[in-house]
Design a protein around this motif. Structure first.
Motif, mmCIF file in Angstrom:
data_model
loop_
_atom_site.group_PDB
_atom_site.id
_atom_site.type_symbol
_atom_site.label_atom_id
_atom_site.label_comp_id
_atom_site.label_asym_id
_atom_site.label_seq_id
_atom_site.Cartn_x
_atom_site.Cartn_y
_atom_site.Cartn_z
ATOM 1 N N LYS A 376 32.602 31.313 4.612
ATOM 2 C CA LYS A 376 33.336 32.574 4.432
ATOM 3 C C LYS A 376 33.795 32.747 2.977
ATOM 4 O O LYS A 376 33.589 33.804 2.382
ATOM 5 N N SER A 377 34.410 31.706 2.427
ATOM 6 C CA SER A 377 34.911 31.808 1.052
ATOM 7 C C SER A 377 33.778 31.980 0.057
ATOM 8 O O SER A 377 33.917 32.703 -0.945
ATOM 9 N N THR A 378 32.650 31.340 0.325
ATOM 10 C CA THR A 378 31.492 31.497 -0.567
ATOM 11 C C THR A 378 31.007 32.930 -0.559
ATOM 12 O O THR A 378 30.683 33.500 -1.616
ATOM 13 N N LEU A 379 30.972 33.553 0.594
ATOM 14 C CA LEU A 379 30.527 34.944 0.688
ATOM 15 C C LEU A 379 31.488 35.868 -0.060
ATOM 16 O O LEU A 379 31.049 36.799 -0.750
ATOM 17 N N ASP A 498 41.602 38.082 2.820
ATOM 18 C CA ASP A 498 41.237 36.702 3.156
ATOM 19 C C ASP A 498 42.468 36.000 3.722
ATOM 20 O O ASP A 498 43.298 35.486 2.978
ATOM 21 N N GLU A 499 42.589 36.001 5.037
ATOM 22 C CA GLU A 499 43.779 35.444 5.704
ATOM 23 C C GLU A 499 45.048 36.087 5.142
ATOM 24 O O GLU A 499 46.066 35.414 4.952
ATOM 25 N N ALA A 500 44.993 37.382 4.875
ATOM 26 C CA ALA A 500 46.074 38.054 4.172
ATOM 27 C C ALA A 500 47.355 38.157 4.986
ATOM 28 O O ALA A 500 48.446 38.285 4.429
ATOM 29 N N THR A 501 47.273 38.134 6.320
ATOM 30 C CA THR A 501 48.472 38.300 7.146
ATOM 31 C C THR A 501 48.871 37.006 7.851
ATOM 32 O O THR A 501 49.680 37.031 8.770
ATOM 33 N N VAL A 527 37.668 41.808 6.412
ATOM 34 C CA VAL A 527 38.776 40.967 6.835
ATOM 35 C C VAL A 527 38.229 39.585 7.174
ATOM 36 O O VAL A 527 37.438 39.435 8.114
ATOM 37 N N VAL A 528 38.644 38.583 6.393
ATOM 38 C CA VAL A 528 38.274 37.191 6.661
ATOM 39 C C VAL A 528 39.451 36.555 7.385
ATOM 40 O O VAL A 528 40.569 36.555 6.870
#
Length: 575
Positions: A376-379, A498-501, A527-528
């Motif tokens: 996910k982070s790579t994308l 990215d895990e914003a909440t 939204v990741v």
């Protein structure tokens, strides 16, 4: 600074006129010492030789005038040095920071934060001392004694030659010793750099070290680094003291020869008492510039090594190069497509992503889920163009992302990650980071959408409340909501959460989700997430597993298929 120009040459070039001024004032100081020596000799000799008191008074006034003139010159010289030093430090640091921004986050992530901080902050300071203080000092350490030798040589050529010979010995033995011990010097500077970096990292990691009871081990590691510096420094200092001893002997011998010789010459009547006293007093101050230059010898010795390290840093090329004359979008993007993208990190045997495809469009929310390490982070890094695909491509309205200007693309994208960074300043400045010209009404609207309005209103200074470094004066939830407000105010074409909440409570999360939904009406949102509540209302959920897209669809469809997404939800990975 040109690409082929070394940082040391750049530092010298940026202050050439200032250095010339520093040398000129230094020569002026040397002249005042020589004239003062003559004036004091006249003052002392007048009563001894029976000259009238007005001659002694003239000597006194001349000596006093030279003291005042030297004080003025020293003040001017220090002002010049301070100004030049600021220019060198600011210029070098600006060049390093500009290059660091060109290299980008992917290059920074692979470096020791302590060493990087030491390079950025101490590199310019080290060159400042060497260039602004050491450079003129080295020149004056030759010019001052040579001027004294010439002045003495007018009275007695042999005494002038003795001073010149002592100068050559004193100035030659130092570079010779430095050349012999160059390897030891380099080791000292390398050990000091490692120790400085270790201290920076120890301070940054202090909470973690305390939490795991590792402060003793951290302290022992720092103590070992300090001991290596001490041992290496003592070896260099022993050689330096030996060199200084040889220099001092040469200078002392020359002074003794001159004093004895002019004493005999005065006794025989071959030179006057004033001339003899002048020679003695000049000899006493002849080598003062050498002592003054010695204060900056260490910095001068380290300058080439520091410059070589900085040059190596500036020679690095970015992992993701910005195209020359990169394309710029004339309208807001309407389609961002990830097309069969694969990516492999250097040195790895397997792809982090393999043939991944997805599409972002205005008005749609796409959820991206998967276990830790699924890619996910790579994308996200690829979408931000912090990395480039190994194969496949990412297009923006049909244009390859690699063809777009990076800075232009970043203005269309905003990211809110779980690890939020706030800058020292006010709440208003942090929220308006992407839009510094935003009005207070716009800032307040973004804060309200992020669920922050009531809390900021309760603070005594409201939006002018000062934020401490990294936002430690605020709670984790408050920092997260400031980052969300910042992203909403920036009004990007593409919003990546990215895990914003993750740090928000349920009620606040609902408020933020509603604001994001309103934003998504005419913007693309990715939204990741690990939490199902974050992505369950997404228009499409893309599931990654070991770098591959294994499922995609709505929450209901994926749950009914009882596949990877279903398993993640019920295993607690996505909840």
């Amino acid at each position: 600074m040109t690409r082929d120009e070394g940082v040391l040459d750049f530092a010298v070039r940026s202050v050439r006129l200032w250095l010339a001024s520093a040398v000129a004032t230094g020569i002026g100081v040397v002249v005042t010492r020589l004239v003062q020596a003559y004036a004091v000799a006249v003052l002392i000799a007048a009563p001894l030789t029976g000259r009238p008191w007005d001659t002694a008074l003239w000597g006194l006034w001349l000596a006093g005038g030279m003291v005042v003139a030297r004080a003025v010159l020293l003040w001017v010289g220090e002002s010049v040095a301070q100004t030049a030093g600021h220019r060198v430090t600011a210029g070098v640091r600006r060049r390093l920071l500009d290059h660091l921004l060109v290299l980008g986050p992917s290059s920074v992530a692979t470096r020791s934060s302590g060493k990087l901080a030491a390079t950025l902050t101490e590199g310019g300071a080290a060159l400042e001392t060497a260039v602004v203080r050491g450079g003129p000092g080295r020149l004056l350490s030759w010019a001052g004694p040579l001027s004294a030798a010439l002045a003495v040589g007018i009275v007695d050529p042999l005494s002038g030659a003795a001073i010149a010979l002592a100068l050559v010995v004193a100035q030659t033995v130092g570079p010779l010793w430095n050349k012999i011990g160059r390897k030891g010097h380099a080791q000292v500077f390398a050990d000091i750099a490692a120790m400085d970096a270790g201290f920076v990292e120890a301070v940054q990691g202090m909470p973690t070290a305390k939490a795991f009871g590792a402060t003793g081990r951290v302290r022992n590691r720092l103590a070992a680094q300090a001991e290596r510096v001490r041992l290496a420094s003592m070896r260099v200092l022993n050689a330096l003291f030996t060199q200084m001893l040889v220099s001092r002997w040469a200078i002392a011998a020359a002074c003794a020869v001159v004093v004895i010789r002019v004493g005999f010459l005065a006794a025989d009547g071959r030179i006057s008492v004033v001339a003899a006293l002048t020679v003695v007093l000049i000899t006493l101050v002849a080598f003062t510039p050498i002592d003054e230059a010695a204060k900056y010898r260490h910095a001068s010795m380290s300058a080439p090594m520091v410059a070589a390290e900085l040059d190596a840093f500036l020679a690095e090329r970015p992992v993701v190069p910005d195209p020359e004359n990169g394309r710029k979008l004339t309208t807001l993007p309407t389609r961002i497509a990830v097309e069969e993208v694969s990516f492999r990190y250097p040195g790895r045997d397997e792809d982090a992503l393999s043939e991944v495809s997805l599409e972002l469009r205005p008005g749609r929310v796409v959820g991206l889920v998967g276990a830790s390490g699924s890619g996910k982070s790579t994308l996200v890094s690829l979408l931000l163009r912090l990395l480039d695909p190994t194969s496949g491509r990412i297009t923006v309205d049909g244009h390859d992302l690699r063809e777009l200007s990076q800075s232009h693309w970043w203005r269309h994208v905003a990211v809110v990650s779980q690890d939020t960074h706030l800058f020292p300043g006010t709440l208003r400045e942090n929220i308006a980071l992407g839009r510094p010209d935003a009005s207070l009404d716009q800032i307040e609207a973004a804060a309200a959408a992020a669920g922050l309005a009531a809390e900021i209103g309760a603070m005594p200074d409201g939006y002018e409340t000062t934020v401490s470094e990294r936002g430690t004066s605020l709670s984790g939830g408050q920092r997260q909501r400031i980052a969300i407000a910042r992203a909403l105010l920036a009004d990007p074409a593409v919003l990546i959460l990215d895990e914003a909440t993750a740090a928000l409570d349920g009620r606040t999360e609902q408020t933020v989700q509603a604001a994001i939904a309103r934003h998504a009406r005419d913007r693309a949102v990715l939204v990741v997430a690990h939490r199902m509540s974050t992505v369950r209302d997404a228009d499409e959920i893309v599931v990654l597993d070991n770098g591959r897209v294994v499922e995609r669809g709505s929450h209901e469809a994926l749950m009914s298929s009882a596949g990877t997404y279903h398993r993640l939800v019920h295993s607690g990975v996505t909840q």
